[in-house]
Design an enzyme around this catalytic site. Structure first.
Site, mmCIF file in Angstrom:
data_model
loop_
_atom_site.group_PDB
_atom_site.id
_atom_site.type_symbol
_atom_site.label_atom_id
_atom_site.label_comp_id
_atom_site.label_asym_id
_atom_site.label_seq_id
_atom_site.Cartn_x
_atom_site.Cartn_y
_atom_site.Cartn_z
ATOM 1 N N HIS A 112 0.836 -1.212 0.000
ATOM 2 C CA HIS A 112 0.000 0.000 0.000
ATOM 3 C C HIS A 112 0.863 1.252 0.000
ATOM 4 C CE1 HIS A 112 -3.748 -2.258 1.741
ATOM 5 N NE2 HIS A 112 -3.552 -2.491 0.442
ATOM 6 N N CYS A 120 5.515 12.618 -7.264
ATOM 7 C CA CYS A 120 4.954 13.769 -7.975
ATOM 8 C C CYS A 120 3.707 13.324 -8.727
ATOM 9 C CB CYS A 120 5.980 14.336 -8.964
ATOM 10 S SG CYS A 120 5.281 15.671 -9.960
ATOM 11 N N CYS A 142 9.349 19.899 -11.039
ATOM 12 C CA CYS A 142 8.715 20.012 -12.370
ATOM 13 C C CYS A 142 7.482 20.900 -12.318
ATOM 14 C CB CYS A 142 8.328 18.612 -12.876
ATOM 15 S SG CYS A 142 6.763 17.989 -12.219
HETATM 16 C C1 BV8 Z 1 -8.497 -1.182 -5.489
HETATM 17 C C2 BV8 Z 1 -2.891 3.416 2.462
HETATM 18 C C3 BV8 Z 1 -9.160 -1.246 -7.740
HETATM 19 C C4 BV8 Z 1 -3.312 4.791 2.843
HETATM 20 C C5 BV8 Z 1 -4.814 1.929 2.504
HETATM 21 C C6 BV8 Z 1 -15.264 1.476 -3.676
HETATM 22 C C7 BV8 Z 1 -14.444 2.269 -4.475
HETATM 23 C C8 BV8 Z 1 -13.136 1.885 -4.779
HETATM 24 C C9 BV8 Z 1 -12.629 0.710 -4.253
HETATM 25 C C10 BV8 Z 1 -13.439 -0.030 -3.432
HETATM 26 C C11 BV8 Z 1 -14.761 0.318 -3.144
HETATM 27 N N1 BV8 Z 1 -15.281 -0.644 -2.331
HETATM 28 C C12 BV8 Z 1 -14.351 -1.571 -2.063
HETATM 29 C C13 BV8 Z 1 -13.247 -1.214 -2.734
HETATM 30 C C14 BV8 Z 1 -12.004 -1.879 -2.725
HETATM 31 C C15 BV8 Z 1 -11.152 -1.120 -1.697
HETATM 32 C C16 BV8 Z 1 -11.474 -1.724 -0.343
HETATM 33 O O1 BV8 Z 1 -10.996 -2.786 -0.025
HETATM 34 N N2 BV8 Z 1 -12.302 -1.015 0.462
HETATM 35 C C17 BV8 Z 1 -12.678 -1.542 1.761
HETATM 36 C C18 BV8 Z 1 -12.949 -0.356 2.706
HETATM 37 C C19 BV8 Z 1 -13.897 -2.425 1.595
HETATM 38 N N3 BV8 Z 1 -9.774 -1.359 -2.055
HETATM 39 C C20 BV8 Z 1 -9.144 -0.436 -2.782
HETATM 40 O O2 BV8 Z 1 -9.598 0.636 -3.106
HETATM 41 C C21 BV8 Z 1 -7.757 -0.880 -3.230
HETATM 42 N N4 BV8 Z 1 -7.648 -0.627 -4.635
HETATM 43 O O3 BV8 Z 1 -9.376 -1.946 -5.194
HETATM 44 O O4 BV8 Z 1 -8.275 -0.746 -6.755
HETATM 45 C C22 BV8 Z 1 -8.738 -0.636 -8.994
HETATM 46 C C23 BV8 Z 1 -8.182 -1.453 -9.974
HETATM 47 C C24 BV8 Z 1 -7.820 -0.883 -11.170
HETATM 48 C C25 BV8 Z 1 -7.985 0.496 -11.396
HETATM 49 C C26 BV8 Z 1 -8.518 1.306 -10.374
HETATM 50 C C27 BV8 Z 1 -8.897 0.748 -9.164
HETATM 51 C C28 BV8 Z 1 -6.711 -0.051 -2.493
HETATM 52 C C29 BV8 Z 1 -6.755 -0.392 -1.014
HETATM 53 C C30 BV8 Z 1 -5.584 0.309 -0.274
HETATM 54 C C31 BV8 Z 1 -6.106 1.507 0.484
HETATM 55 N N5 BV8 Z 1 -5.012 2.103 1.234
HETATM 56 N N6 BV8 Z 1 -3.798 2.513 3.139
HETATM 57 C C32 BV8 Z 1 -2.968 5.070 4.283
HETATM 58 O O5 BV8 Z 1 -2.660 4.156 5.065
HETATM 59 O O6 BV8 Z 1 -3.022 6.259 4.623
HETATM 60 S S1 BV8 Z 1 -5.849 0.940 3.382
HETATM 61 C C33 BV8 Z 1 -5.440 0.785 4.998
HETATM 62 O O7 BV8 Z 1 -6.113 -0.416 5.407
HETATM 63 C C34 BV8 Z 1 -3.992 0.541 5.355
HETATM 64 O O8 BV8 Z 1 -3.152 0.228 4.259
HETATM 65 C C35 BV8 Z 1 -4.099 -0.679 6.246
HETATM 66 O O9 BV8 Z 1 -2.946 -1.361 6.332
HETATM 67 C C36 BV8 Z 1 -5.142 -1.403 5.510
HETATM 68 C C37 BV8 Z 1 -5.719 -2.578 6.191
HETATM 69 O O10 BV8 Z 1 -6.056 -2.179 7.525
HETATM 70 P P1 BV8 Z 1 -5.447 -3.088 8.690
HETATM 71 O O11 BV8 Z 1 -3.974 -3.068 8.568
HETATM 72 O O12 BV8 Z 1 -6.116 -4.416 8.622
HETATM 73 O O13 BV8 Z 1 -5.840 -2.288 9.995
HETATM 74 P P2 BV8 Z 1 -7.159 -2.473 10.889
HETATM 75 O O14 BV8 Z 1 -7.205 -1.338 11.845
HETATM 76 O O15 BV8 Z 1 -8.333 -2.712 9.992
HETATM 77 O O16 BV8 Z 1 -6.892 -3.838 11.675
HETATM 78 C C38 BV8 Z 1 -5.841 -3.896 12.613
HETATM 79 C C39 BV8 Z 1 -5.918 -5.257 13.262
HETATM 80 O O17 BV8 Z 1 -4.811 -5.359 14.173
HETATM 81 C C40 BV8 Z 1 -7.176 -5.469 14.061
HETATM 82 O O18 BV8 Z 1 -7.738 -6.719 13.690
HETATM 83 C C41 BV8 Z 1 -6.709 -5.521 15.510
HETATM 84 O O19 BV8 Z 1 -7.409 -6.504 16.258
HETATM 85 C C42 BV8 Z 1 -5.271 -5.945 15.368
HETATM 86 N N7 BV8 Z 1 -4.392 -5.466 16.440
HETATM 87 C C43 BV8 Z 1 -4.473 -4.310 17.149
HETATM 88 N N8 BV8 Z 1 -3.449 -4.252 18.038
HETATM 89 C C44 BV8 Z 1 -2.732 -5.389 17.881
HETATM 90 C C45 BV8 Z 1 -3.329 -6.165 16.857
HETATM 91 N N9 BV8 Z 1 -2.842 -7.371 16.469
HETATM 92 C C46 BV8 Z 1 -1.744 -7.811 17.105
HETATM 93 N N10 BV8 Z 1 -1.118 -7.135 18.088
HETATM 94 C C47 BV8 Z 1 -1.581 -5.931 18.502
HETATM 95 N N11 BV8 Z 1 -0.938 -5.276 19.494
#
Ligand code: BV8
Length: 234
Positions: A112, A120, A142
């Protein structure tokens, strides 16, 4: 269960592995998307609408990341990589922080992107992030607007990274997933795309928990070092 040095090990991490370093996760109570609306901060449309607002969000995250240190879970993955023979370990991280790199991880794909790099929006040049900029929102030489080098919602993942991840999913012996709720696609589907031995470590069952043979609940900083000691007898 013991991991032979010549086994092929693929690891996937999410925000949970950085939680014990003091960085917020996304979907937990008090998490990033609990506090902020990702539609306003982590999409191309949001950047188009207000690059200043998006930059303020990422500058604050950069400050927090710079103040954070790798924790025991990051260090345990470095030990695991060193245990494996060359070419037999890959870490794919969804995290945009640089804690894995600062812990000493070598073979890593940041699927990600990275909040610690700029790109850019016009010419695609990639730069290390600066501590400060002489204009805001910052621009590239640029003339184009700079943006954080992360994959926003609605943006495709890097095709080379995705192909490497797919190749590893098809050939790895172990798929160890740490600290990700399994909500974000396409990465959340990885667990269903491999025949490897699949282990999850996290505080709670992830959305895709039925894809794992083993789910070990607990803090990564405690459970992961124990698991790696058991698997590698290090
Ligand atoms: C794509 C970077 C297609 C930014 C991130 C509508 C429109 C467009 C797309 C979509 C849509 N609906 C669905 C989608 C697909 C979308 C998607 O998945 N949406 C979700 C909300 C349903 N995906 C996308 O858009 C992807 N691209 O589909 O493109 C395409 C193809 C061709 C042409 C054009 C388009 C892109 C997805 C990437 C988004 N960017 N981040 C930033 O970070 O600022 S996402 C963000 O979520 C982070 O990257 C993060 O890593 C990622 C996943 O989150 P998690 O890491 O799982 O974090 P979370 O808090 O959820 O969970 C943490 C866990 O840790 C918990 O379970 C907790 O219990 C546990 N925990 C807590 N403490 C501890 C622990 N475990 C162990 N020890 C601890 N101490």
């Amino acid at each position: 269960m013991f991991i032979d040095r010549n086994s092929k090990v693929m690891v996937l991490t999410g925000a949970g592995i950085s939680a014990e370093s003091g960085l917020k996760t996304f979907r937990e109570p008090g998490g990033m998307w609990d506090t902020y609306d990702w539609r306003e901060l982590a999409t191309p449309a949001a950047f188009e609408k207000s690059p200043e607002k998006v930059w303020e969000f990422y500058m604050e995250r950069r400050r927090q990341i710079r103040d954070a240190q790798p924790n025991e879970a990051h260090k345990a993955l470095v030990r695991l990589e060193k245990h494996m023979n060359p070419g037999r370990f890959l870490l794919v991280s969804q995290n945009v922080d640089d804690l894995h790199e600062r812990a000493g991880q070598k073979n890593i794909i940041k699927i990600h992107g990275s909040a610690m790099r700029d790109i850019c929006a016009s010419c695609g040049s990639v730069l290390d992030s600066a501590d400060s900029y002489n204009e805001f929102p910052p621009r590239h030489a640029c003339g184009g607007l700079l943006r954080p080098d992360v994959v926003w919602f609605g943006e495709p993942l890097n095709s080379r990274d995705l192909k490497t991840a797919m190749d590893w999913l098809l050939s790895c012996d172990y798929f160890i997933v740490i600290g990700t709720s399994g909500n974000v696609f396409p990465v959340a589907q990885f667990v269903y795309q491999t025949e490897a031995t699949k282990i999850y470590i996290g505080l709670e069952e992830p959305e895709n928990s039925r894809g794992f043979q083993q789910v070990k609940l607990g803090k990564a900083g405690i459970v992961l070092p124990e698991l790696i000691e058991e698997l590698c007898e290090v």
